[in-house]
Write an enzyme that holds these catalytic residues in place. Structure first.
Site, PDB file in Angstrom:
ATOM      1  N   ARG A  61       0.841  -1.208   0.000  1.00 62.53           N
ATOM      2  CA  ARG A  61       0.000   0.000   0.000  1.00 62.53           C
ATOM      3  C   ARG A  61       0.874   1.256   0.000  1.00 62.53           C
ATOM      4  O   ARG A  61       0.588   2.218  -0.718  1.00 62.53           O
ATOM      5  CB  ARG A  61      -0.948  -0.010   1.206  1.00 62.53           C
ATOM      6  CG  ARG A  61      -2.027  -1.085   1.130  1.00 62.53           C
ATOM      7  CD  ARG A  61      -3.116  -0.877   2.169  1.00 62.53           C
ATOM      8  NE  ARG A  61      -2.642  -1.014   3.546  1.00 62.53           N
ATOM      9  CZ  ARG A  61      -2.588  -2.146   4.209  1.00 62.53           C
ATOM     10  NH1 ARG A  61      -2.953  -3.279   3.614  1.00 62.53           N
ATOM     11  NH2 ARG A  61      -2.172  -2.192   5.468  1.00 62.53           N
ATOM     12  N   LYS A 152     -13.000  14.765   4.313  1.00 66.81           N
ATOM     13  CA  LYS A 152     -14.081  14.188   3.511  1.00 66.81           C
ATOM     14  C   LYS A 152     -14.921  13.252   4.360  1.00 66.81           C
ATOM     15  O   LYS A 152     -14.378  12.471   5.148  1.00 66.81           O
ATOM     16  CB  LYS A 152     -13.513  13.413   2.325  1.00 66.81           C
ATOM     17  CG  LYS A 152     -14.581  12.926   1.344  1.00 66.81           C
ATOM     18  CD  LYS A 152     -14.064  11.865   0.395  1.00 66.81           C
ATOM     19  CE  LYS A 152     -14.369  10.478   0.897  1.00 66.81           C
ATOM     20  NZ  LYS A 152     -14.213   9.426  -0.128  1.00 66.81           N
ATOM     21  N   GLU A 193     -20.173  15.429   0.789  1.00 64.01           N
ATOM     22  CA  GLU A 193     -20.352  14.401  -0.237  1.00 64.01           C
ATOM     23  C   GLU A 193     -21.634  13.588  -0.013  1.00 64.01           C
ATOM     24  O   GLU A 193     -21.604  12.518   0.599  1.00 64.01           O
ATOM     25  CB  GLU A 193     -19.144  13.462  -0.276  1.00 64.01           C
ATOM     26  CG  GLU A 193     -19.229  12.420  -1.388  1.00 64.01           C
ATOM     27  CD  GLU A 193     -18.005  11.520  -1.465  1.00 64.01           C
ATOM     28  OE1 GLU A 193     -17.978  10.641  -2.352  1.00 64.01           O
ATOM     29  OE2 GLU A 193     -17.087  11.687  -0.651  1.00 64.01           O
ATOM     30  N   LYS A 235     -19.054  17.800  -3.114  1.00 66.81           N
ATOM     31  CA  LYS A 235     -18.638  16.683  -3.973  1.00 66.81           C
ATOM     32  C   LYS A 235     -19.878  15.868  -4.360  1.00 66.81           C
ATOM     33  O   LYS A 235     -20.155  14.821  -3.776  1.00 66.81           O
ATOM     34  CB  LYS A 235     -17.610  15.808  -3.249  1.00 66.81           C
ATOM     35  CG  LYS A 235     -17.045  14.674  -4.105  1.00 66.81           C
ATOM     36  CD  LYS A 235     -15.902  13.963  -3.398  1.00 66.81           C
ATOM     37  CE  LYS A 235     -15.360  12.803  -4.237  1.00 66.81           C
ATOM     38  NZ  LYS A 235     -14.173  12.172  -3.641  1.00 66.81           N
TER      39      LYS A 235
END
Length: 361
Positions: A61, A152, A193, A235
């Protein structure tokens, strides 16, 4: 005006981070730039790795995120990167923190702060609520100290045969508004979002109808929670028919891109106040080509605020497929990534030159 009411107004509106929030928004909303959503959870990145037969371990990762963040010219096209918490605290192979790499490139650091979704009780199957509020304020303070300047929180809505009930829409709107208020209080610009999923057989017109309800409800809730609209980014999903709708096969690519772009722009013009810090569209399962084309044509309309991208898979799919976890493919994958970033930079400026008639997916 009484002193008590003035004190109440001040309490609801004064924020020591107000100027900083607007500076962060301005730094992110630069012409020709957008946001790289590199906040995949460990299971999500695992599903991407499984397609290239790569083990989902910590080092792989880190190697992949290093490939992305050290790509040549990334800072020319990307103004902000959303990180998963593991990545925020991780380093390169040479022991350099990822946040230092991004800061040196003048890229704003963002962080995913929701803890996922759960089924909303007594609602139509697929209705969800998001979790993570209990520790959100503490985590926001910690992320700010570590260098994050935006956040977010993803909420989702799924179309049913009956549309989406107002109580489900209101639930998502309240989640997003509360999260946004907590972020702003602690110096983080919130990306709001409320994602309308493409699952289902709904038409483009039905998507437009529901999207207007979602966005207008979210904007009202943001105002109800005294969130500073100039200090947020929205978003949203683009207006599209559901993935099982007949138009997906019946329409040409040109018809689909142009109709979707027109209705998306109309929806934004109808619902979004000019004070909003900016719109950074999610890609919502679109291919890289579709997402770039939609953004290009949406930007041909006069939407009264900054419009760009906050893409994850639509920026990374070809890159990860080229890399395949192999060192010998590293530079080639970075070249692929740089090219897709450049394409979306041009799309953000409505400068993408393409012949839709001769293009097929």
């Amino acid at each position: 005006m009484s002193s008590d009411f003035k004190n109440f107004v001040d309490h609801c509106t004064l924020n020591e981070h107000s100027d900083e929030l607007k500076k962060t928004v301005n730094k992110i909303t630069q012409v020709g730039k957008g946001i790289l959503a590199a906040d995949e959870s460990i299971p999500t990145i695992g599903s991407r790795f499984s397609k290239i037969q790569l083990e989902n371990n910590f080092q792989n990762r880190c190697n992949y995120r290093e490939l992305l963040f050290t790509t040549k010219n990334i800072e020319k096209y990307i103004s902000g990167v959303i990180l998963y918490e593991e990545t925020l605290n991780s380093k390169t192979l040479s022991e350099k923190p990822f946040i230092d790499i991004l800061n040196e490139k003048n890229i704003v650091i963002g962080i995913k702060v929701d803890h996922g979704l759960k089924d909303l009780p007594f609602s139509y199957p697929g209705s969800k609520y998001s979790v993570g509020f209990e520790s959100l304020e503490t985590r926001c303070k910690d992320f700010y100290q570590k260098g994050a300047r935006f956040a977010k929180w993803r909420s989702t809505l799924k179309m049913t045969p009956f549309g989406i009930s107002q109580n489900v829409i209101q639930q998502v709107a309240n989640e997003q508004a509360l999260y946004a208020a907590i972020c702003q209080k602690n110096g983080l610009v919130p990306i709001v979002e409320p994602e309308l999923l493409t699952d289902g057989d709904h038409s483009r017109e039905e998507c437009f109808f529901i999207s207007k309800k979602i966005l207008s409800t979210v904007i009202k809730s943001l105002n109800d929670y005294n969130v500073d609209l100039e200090g947020i980014l929205l978003k949203p999903a683009m207006i599209q028919s559901g993935i099982d709708h007949p138009s997906r096969k019946a329409e040409t690519l040109r018809e689909r891109i142009l109709k979707n772009s027109e209705m998306t722009s109309k929806c934004m013009i109808n619902c979004i106040p000019p004070a909003l810090g900016g719109i950074t569209f999610l890609s919502g399962g679109q291919s890289e080509t579709e997402a770039s084309l939609h953004l290009n044509y949406i930007n041909s309309y006069k939407i009264p605020c900054f419009v760009s991208f906050s893409y994850g898979r639509a920026l990374q799919a070809s890159t990860i497929d080229t890399w395949k976890g192999k060192n010998e493919n590293y530079k080639k994958a970075q070249n692929v990534f740089e090219n897709i970033l450049k394409t979306n930079s041009e799309a953000q400026q409505n400068k993408l030159v393409v012949n839709l008639e001769n293009l097929n997916l």
